[in-house]
Design an enzyme around this catalytic site. Structure first.
Site, PDB file in Angstrom:
ATOM      1  N   ASP A  95       0.878  -1.166   0.000  1.00 35.19           N
ATOM      2  CA  ASP A  95       0.000   0.000   0.000  1.00 35.19           C
ATOM      3  C   ASP A  95       0.918   1.219   0.000  1.00 35.19           C
ATOM      4  O   ASP A  95       1.680   1.430   0.942  1.00 35.19           O
ATOM      5  CB  ASP A  95      -0.862  -0.059   1.284  1.00 35.19           C
ATOM      6  N   LYS A 125      11.098   4.380 -30.587  1.00 36.50           N
ATOM      7  CA  LYS A 125      10.782   3.739 -31.873  1.00 36.50           C
ATOM      8  C   LYS A 125      12.008   3.777 -32.783  1.00 36.50           C
ATOM      9  O   LYS A 125      12.677   4.809 -32.886  1.00 36.50           O
ATOM     10  CB  LYS A 125       9.615   4.462 -32.551  1.00 36.50           C
ATOM     11  N   HIS A 172       4.602  13.468 -27.822  1.00 36.98           N
ATOM     12  CA  HIS A 172       5.104  12.759 -29.003  1.00 36.98           C
ATOM     13  C   HIS A 172       5.412  13.694 -30.188  1.00 36.98           C
ATOM     14  O   HIS A 172       6.475  13.613 -30.794  1.00 36.98           O
ATOM     15  CB  HIS A 172       4.110  11.689 -29.449  1.00 36.98           C
ATOM     16  N   LYS A 200      -7.672  11.374 -33.428  1.00 37.52           N
ATOM     17  CA  LYS A 200      -8.186  10.008 -33.248  1.00 37.52           C
ATOM     18  C   LYS A 200      -9.365   9.812 -34.199  1.00 37.52           C
ATOM     19  O   LYS A 200      -9.967  10.777 -34.659  1.00 37.52           O
ATOM     20  CB  LYS A 200      -8.637   9.809 -31.802  1.00 37.52           C
TER      21      LYS A 200
HETATM   22  C1  BG6 Z   1      -0.187   7.369 -26.133  1.00 35.38           C
HETATM   23  C2  BG6 Z   1      -1.481   8.125 -26.055  1.00 35.38           C
HETATM   24  O1  BG6 Z   1       0.841   8.079 -25.490  1.00 35.38           O
HETATM   25  O2  BG6 Z   1       0.168   7.185 -27.492  1.00 35.38           O
HETATM   26  C3  BG6 Z   1      -2.570   7.385 -26.792  1.00 35.38           C
HETATM   27  O3  BG6 Z   1      -1.862   8.295 -24.695  1.00 35.38           O
HETATM   28  C4  BG6 Z   1      -2.155   7.112 -28.221  1.00 35.38           C
HETATM   29  O4  BG6 Z   1      -3.787   8.120 -26.781  1.00 35.38           O
HETATM   30  C5  BG6 Z   1      -0.771   6.443 -28.239  1.00 35.38           C
HETATM   31  O5  BG6 Z   1      -3.125   6.282 -28.810  1.00 35.38           O
HETATM   32  C6  BG6 Z   1      -0.254   6.339 -29.663  1.00 35.38           C
HETATM   33  O6  BG6 Z   1       0.921   5.587 -29.659  1.00 35.38           O
HETATM   34  P1  BG6 Z   1       1.372   4.747 -30.933  1.00 35.38           P
HETATM   35  O7  BG6 Z   1       2.700   4.204 -30.590  1.00 35.38           O
HETATM   36  O8  BG6 Z   1       0.317   3.697 -31.127  1.00 35.38           O
HETATM   37  O9  BG6 Z   1       1.390   5.712 -32.079  1.00 35.38           O
END
Ligand code: BG6
Length: 489
Positions: free
Chosen positions: A92, A181, A239, A339
């Site tokens: 915990d 990546k 990202h 998305k």
């Molecule tokens: C994550 C996000 O960091 O990256 C997600 O929280 C998103 O919403 C994902 O779908 C995308 O990652 P990848 O590697 O599938 O492009």
């Protein structure tokens, strides 16, 4: 920089052993590292959570998860090895005596110990405190933390400060999985190992740059997180800005972690802030309505479980970014991400300036620009669009656009592209921070993001609906680039 052999055993302690990230990403990545013989034999993987499981119960659960989430078959021989490294500890995080007991299990004086926080950021401080007060934070220990690191500049700064009370920056590994990546890593070699690009990577030669990260998925049940985050904070703050900084940074002095990160921070600090007066011409927000993806009906964002009626959270963003430094003055970067778009695709397209003199104006009045397309995912590879003579006997030149193409599958048929988490776990074990985000990078990126989200709020800029399965609110979002007489590739 990227040493690949672990010659030392270590303890990997995963806080949040029952969580989604552990099931979907960490355990499959660890299993693959085992398969690739990258985990030294006396290593322990200790799952931490609130459950009265013994080790064998935990192993059964891990096996089930691996079967669900591994994209390769589970091999008995590998599983046996992997299983022997798995342990579970019921803890915990609010109870300091649990940490004291953990201290008896770990051996941080002799072993490298990595604490992976697969937990929400509001738990980071209490975990760090528990570890600190139990003397589990000596120089042999590291923490790996996941985004979101805050939801604005101030909160990010607070989180960084709280963590830094117990761990030095050299012990903190902030993950952005895009940095793990293979194709992201290759951006460094493309830019800095090829003189043709090294010397032409500036506003004299480059016209503009486009970065697209599109996803087919919706919010996948993560409404609690996504409602507060939106695509801007979920994808752009981390990202997309990471991709942008690697593309835009000046050559580092060497490939050490601080040289690379120093250059990235300089780019982030040169991003021109957005304000109330220009937010409308530089950004577009969108939100998906119902539609069709892969032939299947999908619901609108507002009809996803848990979403507030009239939610104004964006699921699509498109932005024109200016970098105010010598290298990039006058070269816009156009970003878009969303998305429920028609396909999953991440790519960077570099448009070079037009040739200054056209010697071929009989054949081509307007010679097309050279265009370098870096396909991060899928069909990983790079192509360069050039202009070529069509072979024939005519004395006049007939020209056509053609592509010089490199793809991973054909060029490296024996090397599979490893999963980002495999690499990042390995690098954290090896103690190499160059693929992790430094505190000032996180804070600088939030400063720029705040300028946009504040302007959205004060000008009441709400998301425009777009049909799932389309390229966002296209007519309006394309204006961001079309107003400069440029077009999405
Ligand atoms: C994550 C996000 O960091 O990256 C997600 O929280 C998103 O919403 C994902 O779908 C995308 O990652 P990848 O590697 O599938 O492009």
């Amino acid at each position: 920089m990227f040493i690949n052999n672990t010659t030392q055993s270590y303890d990997l302690v995963i806080f949040g052993a029952k969580g989604d990230l552990t099931k979907r990403k960490l355990l499959p990545a660890l299993y693959k590292l085992e398969k690739n013989k990258k985990i030294f034999k006396n290593t322990r993987i200790i799952g931490i959570g609130r459950a009265n499981w013994n080790n064998s119960e935990y192993c059964k659960i891990v096996k089930k998860n691996l079967i669900n989430f591994l994209n390769i078959p589970l091999e008995q021989k590998i599983w046996k090895l992997f299983k022997s490294k798995l342990f579970f500890y019921n803890l915990d995080i609010n109870n300091i005596s649990c940490f004291k007991k953990l201290e008896k299990i770990l051996n941080t004086n002799n072993n490298i110990t990595i604490y992976y926080f697969a937990m929400p950021p509001n738990t980071f401080e209490i975990i760090c405190q528990g570890l600190g007060k139990s003397y589990l934070n000596n120089k042999n220990t590291r923490i790996v933390i996941e985004k979101p690191i805050g939801n604005c500049f101030k909160s990010a700064q607070i989180i960084n400060k709280k963590i830094s009370k117990y761990f030095k920056e050299s012990q903190i590994f902030r993950i952005d999985h895009y940095l793990g990546k293979e194709t992201t890593l290759n951006l460094l070699s493309l830019r800095f190992a090829n003189n043709i690009f090294f010397n032409n990577w500036n506003n004299k030669i480059i016209d503009h740059i486009q970065i697209t990260v599109s996803e087919k998925v919706g919010i996948e049940g993560r409404w609690k997180y996504f409602e507060k985050t939106g695509q801007m904070k979920d994808m752009v703050q981390n990202h997309l800005l990471q991709l942008l900084t690697i593309i835009a940074m000046s050559p580092p002095n060497d490939l050490t972690e601080n040289s690379i990160r120093d250059e990235k921070v300089k780019v982030l600090n040169s991003l021109r802030l957005i304000n109330n007066d220009n937010v409308n011409i530089n950004t577009v927000r969108g939100q998906y309505s119902s539609g069709i993806i892969d032939g299947k009906k999908v619901v609108s964002y507002l009809n996803e479980d848990g979403i507030k009626e009239n939610s104004k959270t964006e699921t699509f963003v498109s932005i024109r970014v200016n970098i105010d430094n010598n290298r990039w003055k006058g070269v816009p970067f156009y970003l878009r991400t969303g998305k429920r778009l028609p396909k999953k695709c991440s790519k960077i397209v570099i448009f070079f300036k037009k040739i200054p003199i056209n010697l071929f104006n009989n054949a081509f009045i307007d010679i097309p620009q050279n265009k370098l397309t870096i396909r991060l995912e899928p069909h990983e590879g790079i192509d360069l669009q050039i202009v070529n003579k069509v072979p024939d006997l005519q004395s006049e030149y007939l020209l056509e656009k053609v592509k010089l193409n490199f793809d991973y599958i054909n060029t490296f048929p024996k090397n599979s592209l490893s999963d980002a988490y495999e690499r990042l776990l390995l690098e954290s074990i090896l103690g190499n921070q160059s693929l992790f985000v430094r505190h000032d990078e996180v804070e600088a990126s939030w400063k720029w993001i705040d300028s946009i989200t504040n302007a959205w709020e004060s000008t009441n800029l709400i998301p425009i609906l777009y049909k799932s399965g389309t390229w966002g609110p296209k007519e309006i979002s394309d204006q961001i680039i079309n107003q400069d007489k440029r077009y999405w590739s």
